[in-house]
Motif scaffolding. Sequence first.
Motif, PDB file in Angstrom:
ATOM      1  N   ALA A  53       0.824  -1.208   0.000  1.00  0.00           N
ATOM      2  CA  ALA A  53       0.000   0.000   0.000  1.00  0.00           C
ATOM      3  C   ALA A  53       0.861   1.262   0.000  1.00  0.00           C
ATOM      4  O   ALA A  53       0.547   2.236  -0.699  1.00  0.00           O
ATOM      5  CB  ALA A  53      -0.925  -0.008   1.215  1.00  0.00           C
ATOM      6  N   ARG A  54       1.947   1.264   0.759  1.00  0.00           N
ATOM      7  CA  ARG A  54       2.818   2.453   0.816  1.00  0.00           C
ATOM      8  C   ARG A  54       3.497   2.701  -0.526  1.00  0.00           C
ATOM      9  O   ARG A  54       3.645   3.856  -0.953  1.00  0.00           O
ATOM     10  CB  ARG A  54       3.864   2.287   1.914  1.00  0.00           C
ATOM     11  N   ILE A  55       3.929   1.636  -1.160  1.00  0.00           N
ATOM     12  CA  ILE A  55       4.588   1.803  -2.458  1.00  0.00           C
ATOM     13  C   ILE A  55       3.580   2.257  -3.507  1.00  0.00           C
ATOM     14  O   ILE A  55       3.871   3.141  -4.333  1.00  0.00           O
ATOM     15  CB  ILE A  55       5.273   0.483  -2.871  1.00  0.00           C
ATOM     16  N   ALA A  56       2.381   1.688  -3.461  1.00  0.00           N
ATOM     17  CA  ALA A  56       1.338   2.103  -4.411  1.00  0.00           C
ATOM     18  C   ALA A  56       0.932   3.550  -4.179  1.00  0.00           C
ATOM     19  O   ALA A  56       0.669   4.301  -5.123  1.00  0.00           O
ATOM     20  CB  ALA A  56       0.131   1.181  -4.274  1.00  0.00           C
ATOM     21  N   ALA A  57       0.898   3.959  -2.900  1.00  0.00           N
ATOM     22  CA  ALA A  57       0.530   5.344  -2.582  1.00  0.00           C
ATOM     23  C   ALA A  57       1.524   6.344  -3.138  1.00  0.00           C
ATOM     24  O   ALA A  57       1.174   7.505  -3.393  1.00  0.00           O
ATOM     25  CB  ALA A  57       0.399   5.508  -1.071  1.00  0.00           C
ATOM     26  N   ALA A  58       2.758   5.895  -3.335  1.00  0.00           N
ATOM     27  CA  ALA A  58       3.770   6.785  -3.912  1.00  0.00           C
ATOM     28  C   ALA A  58       3.619   6.911  -5.426  1.00  0.00           C
ATOM     29  O   ALA A  58       4.306   7.724  -6.044  1.00  0.00           O
ATOM     30  CB  ALA A  58       5.171   6.254  -3.575  1.00  0.00           C
ATOM     31  N   GLY A  59       2.742   6.082  -6.008  1.00  0.00           N
ATOM     32  CA  GLY A  59       2.506   6.154  -7.450  1.00  0.00           C
ATOM     33  C   GLY A  59       3.240   5.101  -8.238  1.00  0.00           C
ATOM     34  O   GLY A  59       3.111   5.042  -9.478  1.00  0.00           O
TER      35      GLY A  59
END
Length: 351
Positions: free
Chosen positions: A336-342
Amino acid sequence: MVQFTSALLVVLSALALQAQGAPLHKRIAQVIADSTAKWEKACLAAGGAEKCNPVSVTAFTTLLAAAGPCEQQDSADAMVDLAKTLNNDADMIKFAQIFAQQPRNTPNSVAVPYCQQAPKNTELNGLFQCQFQGANQQTFVGGLKVGDAGTIPFGHSAPLSPLGSCPANPNGPIADGSQLSDITQDPGLDNVSGGEDDSSSDSSSGDDGSEATTTAEAATSTEAAATSTEAVAATTSSAAAASTTTAAASSGSSSGSFQLQNGKDAQALNAKFASLTADSTCNEGDNACIDGAFAQCVGGKFVSLGCAATTKCFALPLVNKAGTSLACTTEDDASARIAAAGATGGIAGTD
């Protein structure tokens, strides 16, 4: 012939004695990530969000044998500092007090010296680490003997009785490799003696003592601030050492310019970590995630330090500045954190 036989017997006897004595010099270690697991859980419950894990990681690395005598206390101060920004969360403060008393790793089965300065926060006054039961309580790291400087906790004038005890476990040292937070939920404040001698700066003070000392074995550092502390773990030798950052009080629209790159860098590190093993070459102080565990380079080889139960080690993108950090978290949270970064493609960019 007689001389040769006698000499051979002497050598064999010496080897036998050395083998028998080996356990006296064994390294006593622990899964250091477990030492802050309950504090981190309390921090997340209190709303600390992404501020919790960096403080937790920095804290548990201070239990390594190479850390200085006051680095554990400095990290406990940082844990209390963050608790005070979260409505003085009682559980966070309690587990910080217990962490301040967790035994440190010992490289050769001897006791570990005590910090000789007062903590920043009064909540930590009179607290010091227990020792592990397998350590020789009469001898300290560096060849110090009981009574020498550093072998008596700050504020005390005589050796502990019993040796190896601490306020949270006043009956003596604790079992090798165990966690004080699993043994008790009581930091033992009623057992603290000499409170007036353990003078400490007021919690609102801007004393330079609030700045945590850089650890010798990890390329991780803590910088205490009035609001909160965010430590950034160092990456492997192929990446630049991560710098310490204080959690920003506000965010701006310009953050998007580095967040995507942070996500991609985290993916690249996770992909690289997947190819590493405990036998991979490394430089002293390098940190990595190996087989899901936080690992540090000691003596040219990675030593696994583990992660708390139900979590694994991942490289994650920072949110408030350029860079990445290593953290023990769940796979879903890392994704989720990596996806949140785009960044697309999952944890390692290969999905």
